[in-house]
Scaffold this motif. Structure first.
Motif, PDB file in Angstrom:
ATOM      1  N   GLY A  88      -0.064  -6.517   6.352  1.00 36.26           N
ATOM      2  CA  GLY A  88      -0.693  -5.646   7.344  1.00 36.26           C
ATOM      3  C   GLY A  88      -2.202  -5.681   7.147  1.00 36.26           C
ATOM      4  O   GLY A  88      -2.691  -5.864   6.028  1.00 36.26           O
TER       5      GLY A  88
ATOM      6  N   SER B  15      -3.815  -9.590   7.088  1.00 33.98           N
ATOM      7  CA  SER B  15      -4.800  -9.343   6.046  1.00 33.98           C
ATOM      8  C   SER B  15      -5.428 -10.643   5.568  1.00 33.98           C
ATOM      9  O   SER B  15      -4.731 -11.592   5.218  1.00 33.98           O
ATOM     10  CB  SER B  15      -4.120  -8.650   4.864  1.00 33.98           C
TER      11      SER B  15
ATOM     12  N   GLN C 284       2.420  -6.927  14.257  1.00 29.56           N
ATOM     13  CA  GLN C 284       1.056  -7.260  13.833  1.00 29.56           C
ATOM     14  C   GLN C 284       0.616  -8.573  14.472  1.00 29.56           C
ATOM     15  O   GLN C 284       1.323  -9.567  14.411  1.00 29.56           O
ATOM     16  CB  GLN C 284       0.984  -7.409  12.308  1.00 29.56           C
TER      17      GLN C 284
ATOM     18  N   SER D 251       0.849  -1.190   0.000  1.00 32.71           N
ATOM     19  CA  SER D 251       0.000   0.000   0.000  1.00 32.71           C
ATOM     20  C   SER D 251       0.883   1.238   0.000  1.00 32.71           C
ATOM     21  O   SER D 251       1.810   1.343   0.819  1.00 32.71           O
ATOM     22  CB  SER D 251      -0.884   0.002   1.249  1.00 32.71           C
TER      23      SER D 251
ATOM     24  N   TYR E  35      -4.310  -3.510   6.876  1.00 30.29           N
ATOM     25  CA  TYR E  35      -4.769  -2.517   5.897  1.00 30.29           C
ATOM     26  C   TYR E  35      -4.889  -3.105   4.487  1.00 30.29           C
ATOM     27  O   TYR E  35      -5.655  -2.613   3.673  1.00 30.29           O
ATOM     28  CB  TYR E  35      -3.838  -1.303   5.876  1.00 30.29           C
ATOM     29  N   ALA E  36      -4.140  -4.161   4.179  1.00 40.02           N
ATOM     30  CA  ALA E  36      -4.178  -4.759   2.837  1.00 40.02           C
ATOM     31  C   ALA E  36      -5.552  -5.323   2.506  1.00 40.02           C
ATOM     32  O   ALA E  36      -5.931  -5.411   1.338  1.00 40.02           O
ATOM     33  CB  ALA E  36      -3.118  -5.844   2.715  1.00 40.02           C
ATOM     34  N   THR E  37      -6.322  -5.689   3.522  1.00 33.64           N
ATOM     35  CA  THR E  37      -7.653  -6.251   3.307  1.00 33.64           C
ATOM     36  C   THR E  37      -8.566  -5.256   2.600  1.00 33.64           C
ATOM     37  O   THR E  37      -9.466  -5.648   1.862  1.00 33.64           O
ATOM     38  CB  THR E  37      -8.263  -6.680   4.667  1.00 33.64           C
ATOM     39  N   ASN E  38      -8.335  -3.967   2.795  1.00 38.09           N
ATOM     40  CA  ASN E  38      -9.199  -2.938   2.217  1.00 38.09           C
ATOM     41  C   ASN E  38      -8.650  -2.313   0.939  1.00 38.09           C
ATOM     42  O   ASN E  38      -9.177  -1.312   0.476  1.00 38.09           O
ATOM     43  CB  ASN E  38      -9.440  -1.836   3.255  1.00 38.09           C
ATOM     44  N   SER E  39      -7.622  -2.901   0.362  1.00 36.62           N
ATOM     45  CA  SER E  39      -7.018  -2.350  -0.847  1.00 36.62           C
ATOM     46  C   SER E  39      -7.427  -3.154  -2.076  1.00 36.62           C
ATOM     47  O   SER E  39      -7.050  -4.321  -2.211  1.00 36.62           O
ATOM     48  CB  SER E  39      -5.487  -2.347  -0.726  1.00 36.62           C
TER      49      SER E  39
ATOM     50  N   THR F  13       0.141   4.059   1.010  1.00 39.57           N
ATOM     51  CA  THR F  13      -0.042   4.818   2.249  1.00 39.57           C
ATOM     52  C   THR F  13       0.789   4.238   3.391  1.00 39.57           C
ATOM     53  O   THR F  13       0.922   4.869   4.430  1.00 39.57           O
ATOM     54  CB  THR F  13      -1.528   4.877   2.661  1.00 39.57           C
ATOM     55  N   HIS F  14       1.341   3.048   3.192  1.00 41.49           N
ATOM     56  CA  HIS F  14       2.221   2.426   4.192  1.00 41.49           C
ATOM     57  C   HIS F  14       3.586   2.187   3.544  1.00 41.49           C
ATOM     58  O   HIS F  14       4.145   1.089   3.625  1.00 41.49           O
ATOM     59  CB  HIS F  14       1.610   1.120   4.704  1.00 41.49           C
TER      60      HIS F  14
END
Length: 134
Positions: A72, A107, A103, A12, A74-78, A14-15
């Motif tokens: 991470g 994800s 973590q 991502s 967050y990858a689930t929402n990408s 953003t990360h």
């Protein structure tokens, strides 16, 4: 002559620190040669045409010996990470999930496509790449 591993890291933007840290980890490992194929903030695919971007990313994914998915949560929402992993999976490119430091949960998207998930540890990541790369 040592093998050079062609690696695509699904990440991502953003990360970005996770991407930079993972690349630094692998590049600093002695006797382990890597080339990276992903698109980054420093070398983006300069187009707003989604079809063109996907075509270029697919070329890079298909050139890889292995895909590392930064796992991470967050990858689930990408949508992009999901697309990259699905593209690799559908083209028989092995996928390793790399769990960022600290973590507890990972994800679900990365976990769904990965053949192995490893912790953020140089030796674990390198061993998984050597075992699973094509």
């Amino acid at each position: 002559m040592a093998k050079i591993y062609n690696i695509f890291i699904s990440h991502s933007w953003t990360h970005n620190d996770d991407l930079v840290g993972l690349k630094d980890l692998l590049e600093s490992r002695g006797y382990f040669k890597v080339e990276f194929w992903e698109s980054t903030r420093d070398s983006p695919i300069n187009s707003s045409n989604t079809s063109y971007v996907k075509m270029k990313l697919k070329e890079r994914i298909l050139s890889a010996d292995i895909v590392l998915g930064i796992a991470g949560i967050y990858a689930t929402n990408s949508d992009w990470i999901a697309w990259e992993l699905e593209t690799a999976y559908n083209n028989a490119i092995p996928i390793i999930g790399v769990i960022p430091r600290g973590q507890e949960r990972i994800s679900s998207v990365v976990n769904e496509y990965s053949i192995d998930n490893v912790r953020w540890n140089t030796e674990s990541i390198v061993a998984a790449i050597r075992v699973h790369s094509k």
